[in-house]
Design an enzyme around this catalytic site. Structure first.
Site, mmCIF file in Angstrom:
data_model
loop_
_atom_site.group_PDB
_atom_site.id
_atom_site.type_symbol
_atom_site.label_atom_id
_atom_site.label_comp_id
_atom_site.label_asym_id
_atom_site.label_seq_id
_atom_site.Cartn_x
_atom_site.Cartn_y
_atom_site.Cartn_z
ATOM 1 N N LYS A 53 -21.048 26.903 -49.083
ATOM 2 C CA LYS A 53 -22.206 26.030 -48.879
ATOM 3 C C LYS A 53 -23.094 26.039 -50.120
ATOM 4 C CE LYS A 53 -21.695 26.567 -43.946
ATOM 5 N NZ LYS A 53 -21.975 27.299 -42.712
ATOM 6 N N GLN A 97 -26.388 31.639 -40.839
ATOM 7 C CA GLN A 97 -24.933 31.676 -40.643
ATOM 8 C C GLN A 97 -24.572 32.376 -39.327
ATOM 9 O OE1 GLN A 97 -22.553 30.128 -42.617
ATOM 10 N NE2 GLN A 97 -21.156 30.715 -40.974
ATOM 11 N N ASP A 120 -28.850 22.207 -39.855
ATOM 12 C CA ASP A 120 -27.548 22.575 -39.300
ATOM 13 C C ASP A 120 -27.448 22.183 -37.816
ATOM 14 O OD1 ASP A 120 -25.035 23.676 -39.722
ATOM 15 O OD2 ASP A 120 -25.635 25.697 -39.107
#
Ligand code: NAP
Length: 280
Positions: A53, A97, A120
């Site tokens: 990422k 994450q 996200d």
């Protein structure tokens, strides 16, 4: 019949060029689009995903801030970190994450992310807004799938869509996004009975199960749209894609279908979040 190949690698690469140009324009106006990544613990797969990422940010000229926390981090400590990033005006997107170590209340931490920075698509508020058709960044893998569907101009309205899997980041938001496009949606999960019969009736199938080749070639209806979100070390997905060229009307290859769209969508959302500052 020869199926359309839904080429995520190509679309992500095209999109990267567009994002790069937009980032450069934002920088010229004094806005430096920035993604903050939070990695808790030492899970090697998570380390790799975060690195990928951050590398993509670099490729498009975007900043990334890497926050790395120890395996023993508590929920309260992680909440403090998230709050600092929420309040940092130079951060436009926050990625926590998944998965975090088991002592952490992951849901509480996801939900602490400011909705404006939830690039996200992990907060309950973001999911609720997206489901209601209110502007929100959708979870990146299903949002990337919808971008593929739109790019290839596939008509979803009225189709009998079957999503296999109901995880918060994939199956559930996928089902809502397809519903918002006026598909008739069935969600299958580990307690579903007669899954084969349900899939055999599907005009559009999304495999998001996490089991290699769980969905068999012979379950796919002639002419169906086949989306495989899975990816396994043996380089296959959740659907047996043998003969998809003759059976389906369109399908995502593995690799090179859904996978590349996920990170691209995260970067796109971060750029869009930074761009909002121009109008605020
Ligand atoms: P997950 O959290 O493990 O969820 C799997 C889902 O599949 C669950 O809802 C589970 O049902 C269901 N399931 C498990 N066994 C089943 C069975 N025998 N029959 C029917 N349903 C069953 O996985 P995930 O995070 O959603 O990921 C799914 C797949 O997508 C994986 O292959 C993963 O690698 C891939 N993925 C790809 C990307 C990408 O960027 N390309 C991103 C995320 C995930 P229950 O809810 O009943 O347990």
């Amino acid at each position: 019949m020869s199926a359309k190949i839904l080429d995520g690698k190509k679309l992500a690469s095209l999109s990267e060029e567009e994002i790069k140009a937009e980032v450069s324009e934002l920088i010229s106006k004094g806005i430096n689009p920035t993604l903050a990544t939070i990695l808790v613990g030492n899970d090697p797969a998570s380390e790799t995903y975060v690195r990928m990422k951050r590398n993509t940010c670099k490729k498009v000229g975007m900043e990334s801030i890497a926050v790395e926390l120890s395996e023993s981090t508590t929920t309260e400590e992680l909440l403090v970190t998230i709050n600092d990033l929420n309040e940092n005006p130079n951060v436009h997107g926050i990625l926590l994450q998944h998965p975090v170590p088991s002592q952490i209340d992951e849901r509480r931490c996801f939900d602490a992310i400011d909705i404006e920075k939830d690039v996200d698509g992990v907060t309950c508020l973001g999911f609720g807004n997206m489901s209601m058709g209110i502007n929100a960044y959708g979870s990146c893998t299903p949002a990337g799938i919808i971008r593929l569907i739109k790019h290839y101009e596939l008509e979803v309205q009225g189709l009998n869509a079957v999503v296999v899997g109901r995880s918060p980041i994939l199956g559930k938001p996928m089902a809502m996004m397809l519903l918002n496009l006026n598909a008739t949606v069935t969600i299958c999960h580990s307690r579903t009975q007669n899954i084969e019969t349900i899939i055999k009736n599907a005009d559009l199938i999304v495999g998001a199960v996490g089991i290699p080749k769980f969905i068999k070639t012979e379950w796919i209806k002639q002419g169906a749209i086949v989306i495989d979100a899975g990816f396994h070390p043996e380089k296959c997905g959740d659907i047996d894609l043998d003969h998809m060229d003759e059976i389906s009307s369109a399908y995502t290859p593995v690799p090179g279908g859904v996978g590349p769209m996920t990170i691209n969508t995260l970067i796109l959302h971060t750029m869009q979040s930074a761009k909002k500052l121009l109008t605020n």
